[in-house]
Design a protein around this motif. Structure first.
Motif, PDB file in Angstrom:
ATOM      1  N   UNK A  11       0.852  -1.188   0.000  1.00  0.00           N
ATOM      2  CA  UNK A  11       0.000   0.000   0.000  1.00  0.00           C
ATOM      3  C   UNK A  11       0.891   1.243   0.000  1.00  0.00           C
ATOM      4  N   UNK A  12       0.602   2.161  -0.898  1.00  0.00           N
ATOM      5  CA  UNK A  12       1.401   3.384  -0.996  1.00  0.00           C
ATOM      6  C   UNK A  12       0.476   4.544  -1.351  1.00  0.00           C
ATOM      7  N   UNK A  13       0.846   5.725  -0.932  1.00  0.00           N
ATOM      8  CA  UNK A  13       0.060   6.910  -1.272  1.00  0.00           C
ATOM      9  C   UNK A  13       0.362   7.360  -2.699  1.00  0.00           C
ATOM     10  N   UNK A  14      -0.582   8.039  -3.286  1.00  0.00           N
ATOM     11  CA  UNK A  14      -0.378   8.589  -4.619  1.00  0.00           C
ATOM     12  C   UNK A  14       0.878   9.460  -4.638  1.00  0.00           C
ATOM     13  N   UNK A  15       1.662   9.300  -5.695  1.00  0.00           N
ATOM     14  CA  UNK A  15       2.922  10.016  -5.813  1.00  0.00           C
ATOM     15  C   UNK A  15       4.114   9.246  -5.287  1.00  0.00           C
ATOM     16  N   UNK A  16       3.842   8.154  -4.578  1.00  0.00           N
ATOM     17  CA  UNK A  16       4.909   7.358  -4.005  1.00  0.00           C
ATOM     18  C   UNK A  16       5.506   6.369  -4.988  1.00  0.00           C
ATOM     19  N   UNK A  83       8.416   1.442  -9.878  1.00  0.00           N
ATOM     20  CA  UNK A  83       7.207   2.219 -10.137  1.00  0.00           C
ATOM     21  C   UNK A  83       7.277   3.522  -9.366  1.00  0.00           C
ATOM     22  N   UNK A  84       7.326   4.617 -10.082  1.00  0.00           N
ATOM     23  CA  UNK A  84       7.381   5.955  -9.480  1.00  0.00           C
ATOM     24  C   UNK A  84       6.128   6.736  -9.832  1.00  0.00           C
ATOM     25  N   UNK A  85       5.893   7.801  -9.093  1.00  0.00           N
ATOM     26  CA  UNK A  85       4.740   8.678  -9.347  1.00  0.00           C
ATOM     27  C   UNK A  85       3.457   7.871  -9.466  1.00  0.00           C
ATOM     28  N   UNK A  86       3.262   6.994  -8.529  1.00  0.00           N
ATOM     29  CA  UNK A  86       2.114   6.095  -8.592  1.00  0.00           C
ATOM     30  C   UNK A  86       0.799   6.850  -8.473  1.00  0.00           C
ATOM     31  N   UNK A  87      -0.203   6.325  -9.181  1.00  0.00           N
ATOM     32  CA  UNK A  87      -1.538   6.910  -9.210  1.00  0.00           C
ATOM     33  C   UNK A  87      -2.545   5.868  -8.715  1.00  0.00           C
ATOM     34  N   UNK A  88      -3.689   6.325  -8.225  1.00  0.00           N
ATOM     35  CA  UNK A  88      -4.713   5.354  -7.792  1.00  0.00           C
ATOM     36  C   UNK A  88      -5.094   4.362  -8.894  1.00  0.00           C
ATOM     37  N   UNK A  89      -5.051   4.809 -10.127  1.00  0.00           N
ATOM     38  CA  UNK A  89      -5.407   3.902 -11.232  1.00  0.00           C
ATOM     39  C   UNK A  89      -4.348   2.836 -11.496  1.00  0.00           C
ATOM     40  N   UNK A  90      -3.219   2.897 -10.823  1.00  0.00           N
ATOM     41  CA  UNK A  90      -2.222   1.832 -10.914  1.00  0.00           C
ATOM     42  C   UNK A  90      -2.549   0.668  -9.979  1.00  0.00           C
ATOM     43  N   UNK A  91      -3.574   0.836  -9.159  1.00  0.00           N
ATOM     44  CA  UNK A  91      -3.969  -0.228  -8.244  1.00  0.00           C
ATOM     45  C   UNK A  91      -4.387  -1.473  -9.013  1.00  0.00           C
ATOM     46  N   UNK A 117       2.434 -15.755  -9.170  1.00  0.00           N
ATOM     47  CA  UNK A 117       1.156 -15.820  -8.457  1.00  0.00           C
ATOM     48  C   UNK A 117       0.518 -14.443  -8.292  1.00  0.00           C
ATOM     49  N   UNK A 118       1.292 -13.393  -8.528  1.00  0.00           N
ATOM     50  CA  UNK A 118       0.769 -12.040  -8.426  1.00  0.00           C
ATOM     51  C   UNK A 118       1.069 -11.388  -7.087  1.00  0.00           C
ATOM     52  N   UNK A 119       1.208 -10.080  -7.124  1.00  0.00           N
ATOM     53  CA  UNK A 119       1.409  -9.300  -5.904  1.00  0.00           C
ATOM     54  C   UNK A 119       0.533  -8.056  -5.974  1.00  0.00           C
ATOM     55  N   UNK A 120      -0.147  -7.757  -4.887  1.00  0.00           N
ATOM     56  CA  UNK A 120      -1.112  -6.651  -4.865  1.00  0.00           C
ATOM     57  C   UNK A 120      -0.393  -5.321  -4.684  1.00  0.00           C
ATOM     58  N   UNK A 121      -0.754  -4.375  -5.523  1.00  0.00           N
ATOM     59  CA  UNK A 121      -0.311  -2.984  -5.374  1.00  0.00           C
ATOM     60  C   UNK A 121      -1.551  -2.126  -5.204  1.00  0.00           C
ATOM     61  N   UNK A 122      -1.604  -1.367  -4.116  1.00  0.00           N
ATOM     62  CA  UNK A 122      -2.731  -0.488  -3.841  1.00  0.00           C
ATOM     63  C   UNK A 122      -2.208   0.921  -3.648  1.00  0.00           C
ATOM     64  N   UNK A 123      -2.746   1.851  -4.433  1.00  0.00           N
ATOM     65  CA  UNK A 123      -2.336   3.245  -4.355  1.00  0.00           C
ATOM     66  C   UNK A 123      -3.519   4.053  -3.851  1.00  0.00           C
ATOM     67  N   UNK A 124      -3.330   4.677  -2.705  1.00  0.00           N
ATOM     68  CA  UNK A 124      -4.399   5.466  -2.111  1.00  0.00           C
ATOM     69  C   UNK A 124      -4.308   6.925  -2.555  1.00  0.00           C
TER      70      UNK A 124
END
Length: 125
Positions: A11-16, A83-91, A117-124
């Motif tokens: 889990x990371x904030x937008x921009x992270x 992955x830089x400058x992450x956006x919520x739509x990258x979730x 198997x996949x790894x979850x990325x969540x951008x808040x």
């Protein structure tokens, strides 16, 4: 037989930023095209990035170009996705994939022979 194991999601904030890793077993890694795909809830699996064997040429989806960087370390049998400058739509759930067949259709999930198997990325936001 090849096994792919992803790590680094979270889990990371937008921009992270986050860096995903995918470790491969087997002897075919250095001669294989490696890629990252992602799948958001309710959507189809989509191409993110790919890297060729030998010359290391890289390819990116338009939506991540300039923000994400794919790289590989053949000594460690590992491919990375910075992955830089992450956006919520990258979730999404991010999957790494391996192509044994030297396909030029690197953007198509149908060309890949093995998947992690996949790894979850969540951008808040």
């Amino acid at each position: 037989q090849v096994q792919l194991v992803e790590s680094g999601g979270g889990l990371v904030q937008a921009g992270g930023s986050l860096r995903l890793s995918c470790a491969a077993s087997g002897r075919t890694f250095s001669s294989s095209t490696m890629a990252w795909f992602r799948q958001a809830p309710g959507k189809e699996r989509a191409f993110v990035a790919a890297i060729s064997p030998s010359n290391g040429r890289t390819y990116y989806a338009t939506s991540v170009n300039g923000r994400f960087t794919i790289s590989r370390d053949d000594k460690k049998n590992t491919v990375y996705l910075q992955m830089n400058s992450l956006k919520p739509e990258d979730t999404a759930v991010y999957y790494c994939a391996l192509d044994l067949g030297y396909s030029t259709r690197y953007y198509s999930s149908l060309e890949y022979d093995y998947w992690g198997q996949g790894t979850q990325v969540t951008v808040s936001s």
